[in-house]
Scaffold this motif. Structure first.
Motif, PDB file in Angstrom:
ATOM      1  N   PRO A 220       0.850  -1.284   0.016  1.00 47.87           N
ATOM      2  CA  PRO A 220      -0.035  -0.030   0.172  1.00 47.87           C
ATOM      3  C   PRO A 220       0.743   1.343  -0.154  1.00 47.87           C
ATOM      4  N   THR A 221       2.104   1.162   0.723  1.00 47.09           N
ATOM      5  CA  THR A 221       2.816   2.597   0.524  1.00 47.09           C
ATOM      6  C   THR A 221       3.135   3.131  -0.818  1.00 47.09           C
ATOM      7  N   LEU A 222       3.515   1.966  -1.481  1.00 46.34           N
ATOM      8  CA  LEU A 222       3.905   2.343  -2.663  1.00 46.34           C
ATOM      9  C   LEU A 222       2.882   2.929  -3.832  1.00 46.34           C
ATOM     10  N   CYS A 223       1.591   2.081  -3.490  1.00 47.31           N
ATOM     11  CA  CYS A 223       0.416   2.546  -3.957  1.00 47.31           C
ATOM     12  C   CYS A 223       0.104   4.214  -3.753  1.00 47.31           C
ATOM     13  N   HIS A 224       0.175   4.547  -2.458  1.00 49.38           N
ATOM     14  CA  HIS A 224      -0.098   5.882  -2.094  1.00 49.38           C
ATOM     15  C   HIS A 224       0.820   6.920  -2.280  1.00 49.38           C
ATOM     16  N   GLU A 225       2.012   6.387  -2.542  1.00 55.44           N
ATOM     17  CA  GLU A 225       3.256   7.363  -2.958  1.00 55.44           C
ATOM     18  C   GLU A 225       2.855   7.584  -4.494  1.00 55.44           C
ATOM     19  N   ALA A 226       2.372   6.700  -5.193  1.00 55.88           N
ATOM     20  CA  ALA A 226       2.216   6.859  -6.628  1.00 55.88           C
ATOM     21  C   ALA A 226       0.886   7.661  -6.751  1.00 55.88           C
ATOM     22  N   LEU A 227       0.052   7.458  -6.067  1.00 55.47           N
ATOM     23  CA  LEU A 227      -1.140   8.269  -6.081  1.00 55.47           C
ATOM     24  C   LEU A 227      -0.862   9.776  -5.570  1.00 55.47           C
ATOM     25  N   ARG A 228      -0.135  10.053  -4.635  1.00 55.45           N
ATOM     26  CA  ARG A 228       0.511  11.215  -4.134  1.00 55.45           C
ATOM     27  C   ARG A 228       1.065  11.987  -5.353  1.00 55.45           C
ATOM     28  N   LEU A 229       1.851  11.368  -5.989  1.00 49.70           N
ATOM     29  CA  LEU A 229       2.718  12.119  -7.093  1.00 49.70           C
ATOM     30  C   LEU A 229       1.865  12.257  -8.300  1.00 49.70           C
ATOM     31  N   THR A 230       0.870  11.381  -8.570  1.00 55.12           N
ATOM     32  CA  THR A 230      -0.321  11.898  -9.474  1.00 55.12           C
ATOM     33  C   THR A 230      -1.082  13.014  -9.199  1.00 55.12           C
ATOM     34  N   ARG A 231      -1.277  12.918  -7.930  1.00 51.43           N
ATOM     35  CA  ARG A 231      -2.223  14.018  -7.551  1.00 51.43           C
ATOM     36  C   ARG A 231      -1.488  15.320  -7.883  1.00 51.43           C
ATOM     37  N   THR A 232      -0.124  15.487  -7.525  1.00 52.64           N
ATOM     38  CA  THR A 232       0.531  16.785  -7.442  1.00 52.64           C
ATOM     39  C   THR A 232       0.745  16.888  -9.259  1.00 52.64           C
ATOM     40  N   LEU A 233       1.014  15.909  -9.973  1.00 49.73           N
ATOM     41  CA  LEU A 233       1.097  15.900 -11.255  1.00 49.73           C
ATOM     42  C   LEU A 233      -0.187  16.532 -12.013  1.00 49.73           C
ATOM     43  N   ALA A 234      -1.334  16.188 -11.287  1.00 44.70           N
ATOM     44  CA  ALA A 234      -2.953  16.691 -11.745  1.00 44.70           C
ATOM     45  C   ALA A 234      -2.748  18.235 -11.316  1.00 44.70           C
ATOM     46  N   ALA A 235      -2.243  18.517 -10.398  1.00 45.55           N
ATOM     47  CA  ALA A 235      -2.371  19.925 -10.179  1.00 45.55           C
ATOM     48  C   ALA A 235      -1.463  20.894 -10.996  1.00 45.55           C
ATOM     49  N   LEU A 236      -0.357  20.251 -11.472  1.00 40.35           N
ATOM     50  CA  LEU A 236       0.573  20.786 -12.351  1.00 40.35           C
ATOM     51  C   LEU A 236      -0.172  20.806 -13.795  1.00 40.35           C
ATOM     52  N   CYS A 237      -0.792  20.008 -14.067  1.00 39.06           N
ATOM     53  CA  CYS A 237      -1.322  19.824 -15.485  1.00 39.06           C
ATOM     54  C   CYS A 237      -2.797  19.349 -15.366  1.00 39.06           C
ATOM     55  N   PRO A 238      -3.632  20.678 -14.882  1.00 37.78           N
ATOM     56  CA  PRO A 238      -4.935  20.295 -14.721  1.00 37.78           C
ATOM     57  C   PRO A 238      -5.993  20.376 -16.040  1.00 37.78           C
ATOM     58  N   THR A 239      -5.377  20.606 -17.199  1.00 35.52           N
ATOM     59  CA  THR A 239      -6.235  20.444 -18.268  1.00 35.52           C
ATOM     60  C   THR A 239      -5.714  19.188 -19.212  1.00 35.52           C
ATOM     61  N   ASP A 240      -4.908  18.458 -18.826  1.00 36.02           N
ATOM     62  CA  ASP A 240      -4.681  17.104 -19.363  1.00 36.02           C
ATOM     63  C   ASP A 240      -5.553  16.033 -19.139  1.00 36.02           C
ATOM     64  N   SER A 241      -6.156  15.394 -19.992  1.00 36.13           N
ATOM     65  CA  SER A 241      -7.421  14.550 -19.750  1.00 36.13           C
ATOM     66  C   SER A 241      -6.547  13.090 -19.451  1.00 36.13           C
ATOM     67  N   GLU A 242      -5.475  12.708 -19.910  1.00 36.42           N
ATOM     68  CA  GLU A 242      -4.916  11.661 -19.410  1.00 36.42           C
ATOM     69  C   GLU A 242      -4.131  11.683 -17.911  1.00 36.42           C
ATOM     70  N   VAL A 243      -3.882  12.728 -17.555  1.00 33.36           N
ATOM     71  CA  VAL A 243      -3.261  12.960 -16.248  1.00 33.36           C
ATOM     72  C   VAL A 243      -4.543  12.586 -15.406  1.00 33.36           C
ATOM     73  N   LEU A 244      -5.580  13.703 -15.473  1.00 31.82           N
ATOM     74  CA  LEU A 244      -6.668  13.283 -14.619  1.00 31.82           C
ATOM     75  C   LEU A 244      -7.324  11.669 -14.515  1.00 31.82           C
ATOM     76  N   ALA A 245      -7.144  11.227 -15.907  1.00 29.68           N
ATOM     77  CA  ALA A 245      -7.837   9.916 -16.018  1.00 29.68           C
ATOM     78  C   ALA A 245      -6.932   8.877 -15.119  1.00 29.68           C
ATOM     79  N   LEU A 246      -5.506   9.263 -15.044  1.00 27.67           N
ATOM     80  CA  LEU A 246      -4.826   8.371 -14.263  1.00 27.67           C
ATOM     81  C   LEU A 246      -4.927   8.691 -12.820  1.00 27.67           C
ATOM     82  N   GLN A 247      -5.368   9.747 -12.413  1.00 26.80           N
ATOM     83  CA  GLN A 247      -5.560  10.173 -11.073  1.00 26.80           C
ATOM     84  C   GLN A 247      -6.805   9.336 -10.669  1.00 26.80           C
TER      85      GLN A 247
END
Length: 431
Positions: A220-247
């Motif tokens: 789970p720690t690995l899952c949550h770190e990947a999710l944390r980074l993805t949320r950060t990436l989504a905040a950085l790229c808020p108009t990218d459909s694939e980034v939000l889809a990944l989140q």
């Protein structure tokens, strides 16, 4: 307070290292502009912890201790490098060449680093590991090693590659990145690397969601770190459909983590899970991110959006029998066209078995035998279909393959239990 026992100290060191290593390497890379040197210094700090903590006790702030120790190693190496360069310059280099060759004063770099505000060191590391200088396979291997903390053997299994090949890719990648600037790239370059960053984040999440090796079914720690980074990436790229889809995809899949194992840590497969244990907040966040991703896609979904839509089909079914398998099959058809893959084809075959029966699905699974040789879930899927078709001896043979191929202890125990159940129902032959 007495130092912890050796085994306890080593467990503590392993836990701290898994949590802090990516940030440690990221900070050192920013400081030294040398990825290979950064990883070497981080490893030096780990070795120092393994030597000292069992005797001295755990420091009050283990992460800070590792960072300080690693920075001291970096200082020593940078100073040593400066001395060598200056000696070489004294032998006849002109002043301009000497100025270009000498690195910035490492002490000044360290002091500036201490005064800098707290920052996320891992996301820039991801973008460096996904540099276009590297092949796609090298990007995957380097990121899973540096950010995911996976061993070479684990990466090889995750990427269906030989260990020696993966090790060589990582070594070549570090050499190729020597001297490349650290930090988030400009917007245009960032967009160029975005698809690779999304891919490696999902690979990292998947290793946590279904670990390829080790005693535990999930990490789970690995899952949550990947999710944390993805949320950060989504905040950085808020108009990218694939980034939000990944989140969305990660939020929805992470919502199932509490139900993926029973009280004894034994695996619980999706259709058998107690869906009341799914995390409602993560489920809600995932569905909300999916709505935004669909709106941004404007009718042109990418592979990650298809996968998020698939996860949503399961998330919306609060009872297993309510699963919309027809919709799932339709989505897998579209995903297979957008991103052909034997694993996607295997998942499509599972959906086909739910809509048209095991007899329709088994030939599809058998066609993937060569492409998925060594993949335990291919063999376990074939076993399940054979059982449904009342072909128990074929099911046993497939389960034997799955047991031989898996490197995960919890998964092996599940498969062995299934095999014992099948064997117990076979008719007894007279001697």
């Amino acid at each position: 307070m007495s130092p912890p026992a050796g085994a306890e100290a080593h467990r503590a060191i392993q836990t701290v290292w898994q949590l802090e290593a990516p940030a440690l390497v990221g900070a050192l890379t920013r400081l030294t502009h040398d990825l290979a040197l950064a990883e070497d210094c981080a490893q030096d700090a780990l070795l120092a912890a393994l030597e000292r903590w069992p005797h001295d006790g755990l420091p009050r702030n283990p992460a800070a201790w590792l960072m300080t120790t690693a920075k001291h190693r970096a200082l020593d190496r940078l100073r040593h490098g400066q001395v060598a360069v200056r000696e070489q310059a004294a032998l006849g280099q002109d002043a301009d060449a000497r100025h270009d060759a000498v690195a910035p004063d490492p002490l000044a770099l360290m002091l500036a680093d201490e005064a800098a505000p707290l920052r996320d060191e891992v996301l820039p590391l991801l973008f460096i590991a996904c540099h276009p200088l590297l092949s796609r396979e090298a990007q995957w291997a380097l990121t899973l090693r540096l950010v995911g903390g996976l061993s070479v053997a684990e990466i090889a299994r995750a990427c269906f590659a030989q260990e020696a090949t993966v090790a060589a890719r990582i070594t070549r990648a570090k050499k190729a990145l020597a001297g490349q600037p650290y930090g988030l790239p400009p917007a245009a370059e960032r967009q160029q690397r975005l698809a690779s960053v999304c891919t490696v984040l999902y690979l990292m999440f998947n290793e946590g969601y279904a670990a390829h090796s080790g005693p535990d079914w999930t990490r789970p720690t690995l899952c949550h770190e990947a999710l944390r980074l993805t949320r950060t990436l989504a905040a950085l790229c808020p108009t990218d459909s694939e980034v939000l889809a990944l989140q969305a995809l990660m939020e929805l899949q992470a919502s199932r983590l509490p139900a993926r194992a029973d009280a004894q840590g034994r695996p619980v497969l999706l259709m058998d899970q107690d869906r009341r244990r799914w995390d409602p907040l993560l489920r809600q966040r995932g569905l909300q991110a999916l709505v935004r991703a669909e709106a941004l896609a404007q009718g042109n979904p990418g592979p990650l959006l298809f996968q998020a839509l698939l996860a949503a089909c399961h998330a919306r079914a609060l009872r297993a029998e309510d699963t919309d398998w027809a919709r799932i099959l339709q989505l897998y058809d579209a995903l297979l066209e957008a991103q052909p893959s034997p694993v996607v084809a295997l998942n499509r075959a599972v959906a086909l078995s739910q809509t048209q029966g095991p007899a329709a699905a088994l030939p599809e699974v058998d066609r993937l035998a060569d492409a998925l040789h060594g993949y335990p879930w291919w063999a376990s899927t074939r076993a399940e279909l054979c059982l449904q078709l009342d072909r128990p001896r074929e099911a046993l043979a497939a389960l034997d393959l799955a047991i031989a191929w898996t490197q995960n202890g919890a998964e092996r125990a599940l498969l062995q239990s299934r095999r014992a159940g099948v064997e117990s129902h076979l008719p007894q032959t007279s001697s």
